[in-house]
Motif scaffolding. Structure first.
Motif, short mmCIF file in Angstrom:
data_model
loop_
_atom_site.label_atom_id
_atom_site.label_comp_id
_atom_site.label_asym_id
_atom_site.label_seq_id
_atom_site.Cartn_x
_atom_site.Cartn_y
_atom_site.Cartn_z
N VAL A 136 0.84 -1.20 0.00
CA VAL A 136 0.00 0.00 0.00
C VAL A 136 0.87 1.25 0.00
O VAL A 136 0.63 2.22 -0.74
N ALA A 137 1.91 1.24 0.83
CA ALA A 137 2.80 2.40 0.93
C ALA A 137 3.50 2.67 -0.40
O ALA A 137 3.66 3.83 -0.80
N THR A 138 3.91 1.62 -1.09
CA THR A 138 4.60 1.80 -2.37
C THR A 138 3.71 2.51 -3.39
O THR A 138 4.18 3.40 -4.12
N SER A 139 2.43 2.13 -3.44
CA SER A 139 1.51 2.80 -4.36
C SER A 139 1.38 4.29 -4.04
O SER A 139 1.32 5.12 -4.93
N LEU A 140 1.33 4.61 -2.76
CA LEU A 140 1.22 6.01 -2.35
C LEU A 140 2.50 6.77 -2.67
O LEU A 140 2.45 7.94 -3.10
N LEU A 141 3.65 6.13 -2.47
CA LEU A 141 4.92 6.80 -2.73
C LEU A 141 5.04 7.23 -4.19
O LEU A 141 5.53 8.32 -4.49
N PHE A 142 4.57 6.38 -5.10
CA PHE A 142 4.73 6.66 -6.53
C PHE A 142 3.52 7.33 -7.17
O PHE A 142 3.41 7.36 -8.40
N SER A 143 2.61 7.85 -6.35
CA SER A 143 1.47 8.57 -6.92
C SER A 143 1.12 9.82 -6.13
O SER A 143 0.99 10.91 -6.70
N ALA A 144 0.98 9.71 -4.82
CA ALA A 144 0.48 10.82 -4.01
C ALA A 144 1.43 12.00 -4.00
O ALA A 144 1.01 13.16 -4.12
N PHE A 145 2.72 11.75 -3.86
CA PHE A 145 3.68 12.84 -3.76
C PHE A 145 3.78 13.62 -5.07
O PHE A 145 3.82 14.85 -5.08
N GLU A 146 3.85 12.90 -6.18
CA GLU A 146 3.90 13.58 -7.48
C GLU A 146 2.61 14.34 -7.75
O GLU A 146 2.64 15.46 -8.27
N SER A 147 1.46 13.76 -7.37
CA SER A 147 0.17 14.43 -7.57
C SER A 147 0.10 15.71 -6.75
O SER A 147 -0.37 16.75 -7.23
N TRP A 148 0.56 15.64 -5.49
CA TRP A 148 0.57 16.85 -4.65
C TRP A 148 1.47 17.91 -5.26
O TRP A 148 1.10 19.09 -5.32
N LEU A 149 2.64 17.51 -5.72
CA LEU A 149 3.60 18.46 -6.29
C LEU A 149 3.02 19.19 -7.50
O LEU A 149 3.08 20.42 -7.58
N VAL A 150 2.46 18.43 -8.45
CA VAL A 150 1.95 19.04 -9.68
C VAL A 150 0.80 20.00 -9.36
O VAL A 150 0.76 21.13 -9.87
N ALA A 151 -0.13 19.56 -8.50
CA ALA A 151 -1.28 20.42 -8.16
C ALA A 151 -0.83 21.67 -7.42
O ALA A 151 -1.30 22.79 -7.71
N GLU A 152 0.07 21.54 -6.47
CA GLU A 152 0.54 22.69 -5.70
C GLU A 152 1.36 23.64 -6.56
O GLU A 152 1.28 24.86 -6.42
N HIS A 153 2.15 23.08 -7.45
CA HIS A 153 2.94 23.88 -8.39
C HIS A 153 2.03 24.76 -9.25
O HIS A 153 2.27 25.96 -9.40
N ASN A 154 0.98 24.15 -9.79
CA ASN A 154 0.05 24.91 -10.63
C ASN A 154 -0.77 25.90 -9.81
O ASN A 154 -1.05 27.02 -10.26
N LYS A 155 -1.16 25.51 -8.58
CA LYS A 155 -1.96 26.39 -7.73
C LYS A 155 -1.20 27.66 -7.37
O LYS A 155 -1.78 28.74 -7.25
N ARG A 156 0.10 27.54 -7.23
CA ARG A 156 0.92 28.70 -6.87
C ARG A 156 1.32 29.54 -8.07
O ARG A 156 2.00 30.55 -7.92
N GLY A 157 0.94 29.10 -9.26
CA GLY A 157 1.16 29.90 -10.46
C GLY A 157 2.57 29.86 -11.00
O GLY A 157 2.97 30.76 -11.75
N PHE A 158 3.33 28.84 -10.67
CA PHE A 158 4.69 28.73 -11.19
C PHE A 158 4.65 28.28 -12.65
O PHE A 158 3.70 27.63 -13.09
N GLU A 159 5.70 28.61 -13.40
CA GLU A 159 5.75 28.24 -14.81
C GLU A 159 5.83 26.72 -14.97
O GLU A 159 6.46 26.03 -14.17
N GLN A 160 5.19 26.22 -16.03
CA GLN A 160 5.11 24.78 -16.25
C GLN A 160 6.49 24.16 -16.45
O GLN A 160 6.76 23.06 -15.98
N GLN A 161 7.39 24.89 -17.10
CA GLN A 161 8.72 24.35 -17.39
C GLN A 161 9.51 24.09 -16.11
O GLN A 161 10.37 23.21 -16.07
#
Length: 461
Positions: A136-161
């Protein structure tokens, strides 16, 4: 230790240092101070999470053997872990889109800490529970952290690159430097400090607890689908529809499963491939060498992604072809170089050539991770990001379970040949993905041009 190992390790270390120190303005992305703070916070957390994972890896099999379990029982424990990741991990990981990605990251820490605690018991059922929690932890490691990063990155208005910068640094640190340090630290705890094979798991639990405290104190929450009445089954249906209706997402999932399936198979096979006659090889040092090769690949990837050309969809075709060729080496060397019949001794000529090929494959792994992350950030819809990413892991886990179950049924050359074919297919699918994306961009440009032509007479009036 043979000079050959030091030559390989030292040579790659020099190349990594030269690549990092020789970066010019074209190889760097100019960012803001606020983004640097955000990136450094994420990299610290991600590094701690990966340290908690890497500390355990080299000692799981060894710990089970010290408890008196044989190869068959240990194989079943590993199958339980991958099966858990496929079944329970997919469900828990998909809840991140609805319940929050930060909560999912905290759940990863708690679940993995509990998994570490089970390693203190020699009871098979307790160890089985630990493997289920670890899956269960492995699935979260390879999905939740990246999902949080992408959403938070976009929410803060940083450039996509700028995302590619975070991805490449995360792999350089988490899958390279941290892996090497964790391996050395685990070796110190077990062999030098003589604290026993459970010590790395206790250290991992402490590191995960520190990371969880940082997440609780500094991370904000973000979600996928904002609707209130969408249950888990509806999320699964929505993710399945998204994959079925968008060929780009389906291709991305197939490419990921093919490459990762080959990668995990390689993890099981590299030891018998390099020591077919029980040659004495330094497993820990070779593992550190592979991680250094992965660092080299991620450093190279950061240069590629900092530029507008070549595009990820283009250069990844070459990466998959190189990785396919590198895993063909065990077959080639077995055909052209007569295997030694002498038991024990040092590494043979054929195995030395294979080691260089395996380093090339690990270099491709270092390029693959940040590159696939960038493509996922572009093509996977935000509202179902974690759900779709865990869907991608279902065929991967099925494949690894089948390999584990039949690992003794086929010659090692057949297994490597199968992986090489999968990687070649991944290259073909990557080519198809590039063609589709090029066509989509061409259609968008044509429609924009047609709209401009239609509005020209109005502008003249």
């Amino acid at each position: 230790m043979e000079v050959f190992y030091w030559m390989v390790f030292g040579g790659m270390g020099i190349i990594v240092a030269v690549l990092e120190l020789s970066k010019n303005n074209k190889d760097r992305i100019t960012t803001s101070q606020s983004f640097s703070s955000f990136k450094n916070n994420y990299l610290l957390v991600y590094s701690l999470m990966m340290a908690g994972d890497w500390l355990q890896g080299p000692y799981v099999y060894y710990l089970y053997t010290t408890y008196g379990y044989g190869k068959g029982d240990i194989g079943q424990l590993f199958i339980a872990g991958f099966g858990s990741s496929m079944l329970f991990g997919t469900i828990v990981g998909s809840l991140a889109d609805k319940q929050g990605r930060k909560r999912a990251c905290i759940t990863y820490c708690i679940t993995y800490i509990l998994s570490c605690m089970t390693k203190h018991s020699p009871q098979y059922k307790v160890l089985l529970l630990g493997r289920i929690l670890g899956g269960v932890a492995t699935s979260l490691l390879f999905s939740a952290f990246e999902s949080w990063l992408v959403a938070e990155h976009n929410k803060r208005g940083f450039e996509q690159q700028w995302l590619s910068l975070t991805f490449s640094k995360a792999i350089f640190l988490g899958n390279g430097l941290i892996a090497i340090v964790s391996g050395l630290f685990g070796n110190f705890l077990v062999d030098i400090a003589s604290l026993g094979p459970v010590a790395p798991f206790d250290a991992a639990a402490c590191i995960l607890a520190i990371g969880m405290a940082i997440i609780l104190s500094s991370w904000g929450e973000n979600y996928g689908d904002p609707s209130d009445n969408k249950d888990l089954l509806s999320q699964f249906k929505g993710a399945a529809v998204a994959i079925a209706s968008d060929e780009k997402i389906a291709l991305l999932g197939a490419i990921q499963s093919l490459f990762e399936g080959s990668m995990y198979t390689f993890v099981f096979l590299w030891t018998p491939a390099l020591s077919p006659n029980d040659e004495e090889i330094p497993h820990g040092f070779i593992f550190a060498t592979f991680m250094l090769a992965s660092m080299l690949g991620s450093s190279f990837a950061s240069r590629l992604m900092a530029r507008s050309t070549p595009r990820v969809e283009s250069y990844m075709q070459i990466v998959f072809l190189v990785s396919a060729a590198s895993l063909l080496l065990p077959i080639v060397t077995n055909f052209f170089i007569a295997p030694s019949e002498v038991k024990g001794g040092g590494i043979s000529l054929g195995s030395s050539i294979q080691l260089l090929g395996f380093c090339a494959f690990e270099g491709c792994v270092g390029i693959f991770w940040p590159s696939i992350m960038k493509m996922r950030s572009q093509y996977i819809p935000e509202e179902a990001r974690s759900t779709i990413m865990n869907f991608f892991r279902i065929p991967l886990n099925i494949f690894v379970c089948i390999v584990l179950y039949n690992v003794n049924a086929f010659p090692i050359t057949i297994m490597f040949g199968m992986c090489s074919i999968f990687l070649f297919v991944a290259a073909v699918l990557q080519r198809r993905l590039m063609v589709i994306t090029d066509k989509s961009k061409s259609d968008e440009w044509t429609s924009m041009k047609e709209r401009d032509v239609e509005t020209e007479p109005l502008n003249d009036d």
